[in-house]
Write a protein that holds these residues in place. Sequence first.
Motif, PDB file in Angstrom:
ATOM      1  N   LEU A  15     -16.191  14.449  25.670  1.00 43.71           N
ATOM      2  CA  LEU A  15     -17.518  15.034  25.841  1.00 43.71           C
ATOM      3  C   LEU A  15     -18.551  14.315  24.989  1.00 43.71           C
ATOM      4  O   LEU A  15     -19.678  14.058  25.439  1.00 43.71           O
ATOM      5  CB  LEU A  15     -17.473  16.522  25.477  1.00 43.71           C
ATOM      6  N   ILE A  16     -18.175  13.943  23.768  1.00 43.15           N
ATOM      7  CA  ILE A  16     -19.095  13.216  22.890  1.00 43.15           C
ATOM      8  C   ILE A  16     -19.413  11.838  23.465  1.00 43.15           C
ATOM      9  O   ILE A  16     -20.574  11.392  23.454  1.00 43.15           O
ATOM     10  CB  ILE A  16     -18.492  13.102  21.483  1.00 43.15           C
ATOM     11  N   VAL A  17     -18.406  11.149  23.982  1.00 44.48           N
ATOM     12  CA  VAL A  17     -18.634   9.829  24.589  1.00 44.48           C
ATOM     13  C   VAL A  17     -19.574   9.934  25.776  1.00 44.48           C
ATOM     14  O   VAL A  17     -20.485   9.109  25.955  1.00 44.48           O
ATOM     15  CB  VAL A  17     -17.289   9.200  25.009  1.00 44.48           C
ATOM     16  N   PHE A  18     -19.394  10.970  26.591  1.00 43.47           N
ATOM     17  CA  PHE A  18     -20.278  11.141  27.748  1.00 43.47           C
ATOM     18  C   PHE A  18     -21.712  11.426  27.307  1.00 43.47           C
ATOM     19  O   PHE A  18     -22.663  10.896  27.886  1.00 43.47           O
ATOM     20  CB  PHE A  18     -19.770  12.284  28.629  1.00 43.47           C
ATOM     21  N   LEU A  19     -21.897  12.256  26.279  1.00 45.93           N
ATOM     22  CA  LEU A  19     -23.243  12.574  25.813  1.00 45.93           C
ATOM     23  C   LEU A  19     -23.928  11.345  25.222  1.00 45.93           C
ATOM     24  O   LEU A  19     -25.137  11.148  25.405  1.00 45.93           O
ATOM     25  CB  LEU A  19     -23.189  13.696  24.773  1.00 45.93           C
ATOM     26  N   LEU A  20     -23.177  10.492  24.528  1.00 44.24           N
ATOM     27  CA  LEU A  20     -23.755   9.286  23.948  1.00 44.24           C
ATOM     28  C   LEU A  20     -24.156   8.276  25.013  1.00 44.24           C
ATOM     29  O   LEU A  20     -25.153   7.560  24.859  1.00 44.24           O
ATOM     30  CB  LEU A  20     -22.774   8.652  22.964  1.00 44.24           C
ATOM     31  N   LEU A  21     -23.377   8.208  26.091  1.00 41.57           N
ATOM     32  CA  LEU A  21     -23.642   7.224  27.150  1.00 41.57           C
ATOM     33  C   LEU A  21     -24.202   7.886  28.403  1.00 41.57           C
ATOM     34  O   LEU A  21     -24.138   7.299  29.481  1.00 41.57           O
ATOM     35  CB  LEU A  21     -22.358   6.466  27.504  1.00 41.57           C
ATOM     36  N   GLN A  22     -24.768   9.082  28.248  1.00 36.22           N
ATOM     37  CA  GLN A  22     -25.212   9.832  29.418  1.00 36.22           C
ATOM     38  C   GLN A  22     -26.292   9.091  30.201  1.00 36.22           C
ATOM     39  O   GLN A  22     -26.242   9.016  31.430  1.00 36.22           O
ATOM     40  CB  GLN A  22     -25.725  11.200  28.982  1.00 36.22           C
ATOM     41  N   ARG A  23     -27.268   8.540  29.483  1.00 33.36           N
ATOM     42  CA  ARG A  23     -28.372   7.870  30.168  1.00 33.36           C
ATOM     43  C   ARG A  23     -27.873   6.664  30.963  1.00 33.36           C
ATOM     44  O   ARG A  23     -28.233   6.480  32.133  1.00 33.36           O
ATOM     45  CB  ARG A  23     -29.422   7.433  29.144  1.00 33.36           C
ATOM     46  N   HIS A  24     -27.012   5.848  30.351  1.00 35.12           N
ATOM     47  CA  HIS A  24     -26.475   4.680  31.045  1.00 35.12           C
ATOM     48  C   HIS A  24     -25.498   5.102  32.140  1.00 35.12           C
ATOM     49  O   HIS A  24     -25.408   4.456  33.184  1.00 35.12           O
ATOM     50  CB  HIS A  24     -25.774   3.760  30.053  1.00 35.12           C
ATOM     51  N   PHE A  25     -24.761   6.184  31.898  1.00 29.64           N
ATOM     52  CA  PHE A  25     -23.785   6.637  32.885  1.00 29.64           C
ATOM     53  C   PHE A  25     -24.479   7.092  34.168  1.00 29.64           C
ATOM     54  O   PHE A  25     -24.074   6.726  35.277  1.00 29.64           O
ATOM     55  CB  PHE A  25     -22.954   7.772  32.306  1.00 29.64           C
ATOM     56  N   ILE A  26     -25.535   7.886  34.024  1.00 27.14           N
ATOM     57  CA  ILE A  26     -26.274   8.359  35.201  1.00 27.14           C
ATOM     58  C   ILE A  26     -26.962   7.198  35.903  1.00 27.14           C
ATOM     59  O   ILE A  26     -27.001   7.126  37.140  1.00 27.14           O
ATOM     60  CB  ILE A  26     -27.288   9.427  34.784  1.00 27.14           C
ATOM     61  N   ALA A  27     -27.491   6.245  35.119  1.00 32.68           N
ATOM     62  CA  ALA A  27     -28.107   5.063  35.734  1.00 32.68           C
ATOM     63  C   ALA A  27     -27.092   4.255  36.513  1.00 32.68           C
ATOM     64  O   ALA A  27     -27.389   3.721  37.583  1.00 32.68           O
ATOM     65  CB  ALA A  27     -28.761   4.205  34.669  1.00 32.68           C
ATOM     66  N   GLY A  28     -25.866   4.174  36.003  1.00 32.21           N
ATOM     67  CA  GLY A  28     -24.819   3.442  36.718  1.00 32.21           C
ATOM     68  C   GLY A  28     -24.394   4.137  37.986  1.00 32.21           C
ATOM     69  O   GLY A  28     -24.068   3.480  38.990  1.00 32.21           O
ATOM     70  N   LEU A  29     -24.395   5.473  37.986  1.00 33.45           N
ATOM     71  CA  LEU A  29     -24.011   6.190  39.191  1.00 33.45           C
ATOM     72  C   LEU A  29     -25.070   6.104  40.279  1.00 33.45           C
ATOM     73  O   LEU A  29     -24.743   6.197  41.468  1.00 33.45           O
ATOM     74  CB  LEU A  29     -23.732   7.671  38.854  1.00 33.45           C
ATOM     75  N   THR A  30     -26.340   5.976  39.901  1.00 28.02           N
ATOM     76  CA  THR A  30     -27.425   5.952  40.880  1.00 28.02           C
ATOM     77  C   THR A  30     -27.801   4.544  41.294  1.00 28.02           C
ATOM     78  O   THR A  30     -28.809   4.373  41.986  1.00 28.02           O
ATOM     79  CB  THR A  30     -28.661   6.654  40.298  1.00 28.02           C
ATOM     80  N   LEU A  31     -27.053   3.531  40.885  1.00 30.13           N
ATOM     81  CA  LEU A  31     -27.369   2.163  41.292  1.00 30.13           C
ATOM     82  C   LEU A  31     -27.252   2.010  42.792  1.00 30.13           C
ATOM     83  O   LEU A  31     -26.279   2.450  43.405  1.00 30.13           O
ATOM     84  CB  LEU A  31     -26.430   1.179  40.589  1.00 30.13           C
ATOM     85  N   GLY A  32     -28.257   1.399  43.386  1.00 31.50           N
ATOM     86  CA  GLY A  32     -28.225   1.187  44.828  1.00 31.50           C
ATOM     87  C   GLY A  32     -28.664   2.373  45.641  1.00 31.50           C
ATOM     88  O   GLY A  32     -28.673   2.316  46.866  1.00 31.50           O
ATOM     89  N   SER A  33     -29.066   3.492  44.975  1.00 37.25           N
ATOM     90  CA  SER A  33     -29.491   4.660  45.730  1.00 37.25           C
ATOM     91  C   SER A  33     -30.902   4.530  46.277  1.00 37.25           C
ATOM     92  O   SER A  33     -31.302   5.266  47.161  1.00 37.25           O
ATOM     93  CB  SER A  33     -29.406   5.907  44.827  1.00 37.25           C
ATOM     94  N   SER A  34     -31.684   3.584  45.739  1.00 40.78           N
ATOM     95  CA  SER A  34     -33.052   3.390  46.201  1.00 40.78           C
ATOM     96  C   SER A  34     -33.357   1.902  46.227  1.00 40.78           C
ATOM     97  O   SER A  34     -32.741   1.109  45.531  1.00 40.78           O
ATOM     98  CB  SER A  34     -34.046   4.109  45.289  1.00 40.78           C
TER      99      SER A  34
END
Length: 305
Positions: free
Chosen positions: A284-303
């Motif tokens: 959970l801590i790793v996800f919170l630290l990398l949340q911004r990059h993680f969400i950006a990586g998931l939305t790549l190519g969506s627009s």
Amino acid sequence: MIDTAPAPATARTESAPPRKRRIRPGRLGVHAFLMTVSLAFLAPLLLAVYASLRPYDETSQHGYFSLPKKLSFDYYQQAFSDSGMTKYFINTLIIAVPGVIVTLFFASFVAFAVARLNMRGSIVLLMLFTAGNLLPQQVIVTPLYVMFNRIPLPYWMSDSMTMFDSYWAVVSVQVGFQIGFCVFVLANFMRTLPKEILEAAIVDGASVWTQYWRVTLPLCRPALAALGTLQFTWMYNDFLWALVFISDGDKLPITSALNNLRGQFFTDYNLLAAGSVIVALPTLIVFLLLQRHFIAGLTLGSSKG
């Protein structure tokens, strides 16, 4: 001379009351569905946290869904001390951190060769790496067990003088099974990068290593962060490979520490819930630290654009 010019139209528009956005019934239905699914996924975690704060005698008498009479963090302190989690946390980091770094490095290197270099058979190579994910891991447990017992290692690398009963076996298996997925994701992402950037680097005399390390990798930071979060979670939560390839109990990862909280004749499930919550905190801590990059990586190519 008197100026009789009319007031600008912007003054009227600024004084006009803002129009209320009309909420569509379909949007309400989507939000209600998402909230329901989120609560369904969070329900086991919330129940574990709720149970870990209550005494076992109270839940055994009134049930887990009853109102609490006493809440405390005593079980967390007991779970951390009784299971020896500090040692197991270190063992897990020894396996997960190098595994994630080596996996992302090799996967990014292969993905760069497949997506950015004009080489024959790149599509076939990508298909081979992707097909490796379709192989059930349990199928090759026995061959790997026999092979690791026959691969010699010096004493400073393994107490058993072989890859068996060492961190090297677990890390190598984790890298081997996870690299195919990472190659597939990174290759598809690198294909979306503008070719003009790489062409400009080639004109400036950049070598292949410079094109990879200083030009392409910085642009892949969102994808690498998303993959790093997923890989760390998968390697951290793995229990099978460590159980098969490590026989020394002092080398087992954190997932095996929960077994120390089980008694021979009785198991305090509230204590086990507290231990499960402690084990889940690093991911959970790793996800919170990398949340911004993680969400950006998931939305790549969506627009586009």
